[in-house]
Design a protein around this motif. Sequence first.
Motif, PDB file in Angstrom:
ATOM      1  N   PHE A  23       0.810  -1.204   0.000  1.00 29.90           N
ATOM      2  CA  PHE A  23       0.000   0.000   0.000  1.00 29.90           C
ATOM      3  C   PHE A  23       0.849   1.263   0.000  1.00 29.90           C
ATOM      4  CE2 PHE A  23      -3.071  -3.064   1.620  1.00 29.90           C
ATOM      5  CZ  PHE A  23      -4.210  -2.696   0.927  1.00 29.90           C
ATOM      6  N   GLU A  27      -3.577   4.931   1.054  1.00 31.09           N
ATOM      7  CA  GLU A  27      -4.498   4.053   0.318  1.00 31.09           C
ATOM      8  C   GLU A  27      -5.311   3.168   1.259  1.00 31.09           C
ATOM      9  OE1 GLU A  27      -2.557   3.067  -4.008  1.00 31.09           O
ATOM     10  OE2 GLU A  27      -1.753   2.025  -2.262  1.00 31.09           O
ATOM     11  N   GLU A  28      -4.622   2.501   2.171  1.00 29.31           N
ATOM     12  CA  GLU A  28      -5.313   1.602   3.082  1.00 29.31           C
ATOM     13  C   GLU A  28      -6.303   2.377   3.961  1.00 29.31           C
ATOM     14  OE1 GLU A  28      -4.276  -1.849   6.394  1.00 29.31           O
ATOM     15  OE2 GLU A  28      -2.652  -0.718   5.461  1.00 29.31           O
ATOM     16  N   GLU A  29      -5.882   3.514   4.449  1.00 27.42           N
ATOM     17  CA  GLU A  29      -6.758   4.342   5.282  1.00 27.42           C
ATOM     18  C   GLU A  29      -7.986   4.779   4.498  1.00 27.42           C
ATOM     19  OE1 GLU A  29      -6.532   8.616   7.633  1.00 27.42           O
ATOM     20  OE2 GLU A  29      -4.682   7.524   7.192  1.00 27.42           O
ATOM     21  N   ILE A 114      -7.564  -6.421   1.683  1.00 28.94           N
ATOM     22  CA  ILE A 114      -7.045  -5.192   2.290  1.00 28.94           C
ATOM     23  C   ILE A 114      -6.435  -5.483   3.651  1.00 28.94           C
ATOM     24  CG2 ILE A 114      -7.686  -2.875   3.090  1.00 28.94           C
ATOM     25  CD1 ILE A 114     -10.063  -3.070   1.079  1.00 28.94           C
ATOM     26  N   SER A 115      -6.983  -6.470   4.354  1.00 28.99           N
ATOM     27  CA  SER A 115      -6.488  -6.809   5.694  1.00 28.99           C
ATOM     28  C   SER A 115      -6.380  -8.318   5.837  1.00 28.99           C
ATOM     29  CB  SER A 115      -7.437  -6.237   6.761  1.00 28.99           C
ATOM     30  OG  SER A 115      -8.714  -6.845   6.637  1.00 28.99           O
ATOM     31  N   LYS A 153      -3.160 -10.041   3.387  1.00 34.70           N
ATOM     32  CA  LYS A 153      -3.118  -8.629   3.028  1.00 34.70           C
ATOM     33  C   LYS A 153      -2.307  -8.397   1.759  1.00 34.70           C
ATOM     34  CE  LYS A 153      -1.996  -4.104   4.987  1.00 34.70           C
ATOM     35  NZ  LYS A 153      -1.578  -3.390   6.203  1.00 34.70           N
ATOM     36  N   GLY A 154      -2.911  -7.683   0.790  1.00 29.83           N
ATOM     37  CA  GLY A 154      -2.232  -7.339  -0.455  1.00 29.83           C
ATOM     38  C   GLY A 154      -2.337  -8.390  -1.539  1.00 29.83           C
ATOM     39  N   TYR A 177     -11.414  -6.860   5.752  1.00 28.75           N
ATOM     40  CA  TYR A 177     -11.719  -5.970   4.636  1.00 28.75           C
ATOM     41  C   TYR A 177     -11.173  -6.554   3.330  1.00 28.75           C
ATOM     42  CZ  TYR A 177     -12.890  -2.271   7.988  1.00 28.75           C
ATOM     43  OH  TYR A 177     -13.458  -1.531   8.990  1.00 28.75           O
TER      44      TYR A 177
END
Length: 200
Positions: A23, A27-29, A114-115, A153-154, A177
Amino acid sequence: MNRYQIDTLFSFPVLSTTINYKFDKGEEEFLLDTEFESNELNSISKDRNVLNNNELRSLRRWLLEHLSNYTYNILQYKNIDPYITQSWVNRTNLNESHHTHNHVNCFISGVFFISEGDSNIRLIRKDDMFPVSPQIKEYNILNSGSWDYATEKGKLLLFPSTVNHCVRTQFLDKPRYSLSFNTWVRGELGNENNYNYLKL
């Protein structure tokens, strides 16, 4: 020398990245702070075109690179240009899940994690391979009725939109997420000599 060869005939190719996305700042936020609404067994972002936001242009470019690789190099299709039609964020809280479904009016679907989470995504075979149910010594991608991919994640998954999938129950006391998106194509389909030519 092998006495035989096994082809994964009529399989559904699933792309799973081995080098995950890193990220960029913010972006993640941005993805986690989106506004959500109820969606049966979990929540979905109100923004159904989240990847059109300027804050996510680097992520969008990375996803499109993998989509192109899947289309042209893995599936070996030509004369078409896949593009993202819709994109949204999913949130799955403790004891929530996501029902079994597939995506209509789409070509290829994608899921981007995302997570982290313990609720895997499960891809499900639509039809039984045989009219019997043998006992299985060890499950693999050839004999399984479903296959789980861990929430990492990712990581990105790409698969034909006709494939049924669901998200298993989240047992961690923190939200899971993911970002989902669908695609369609521009270009030329079929062949005039086969009477199925279509220009989009």
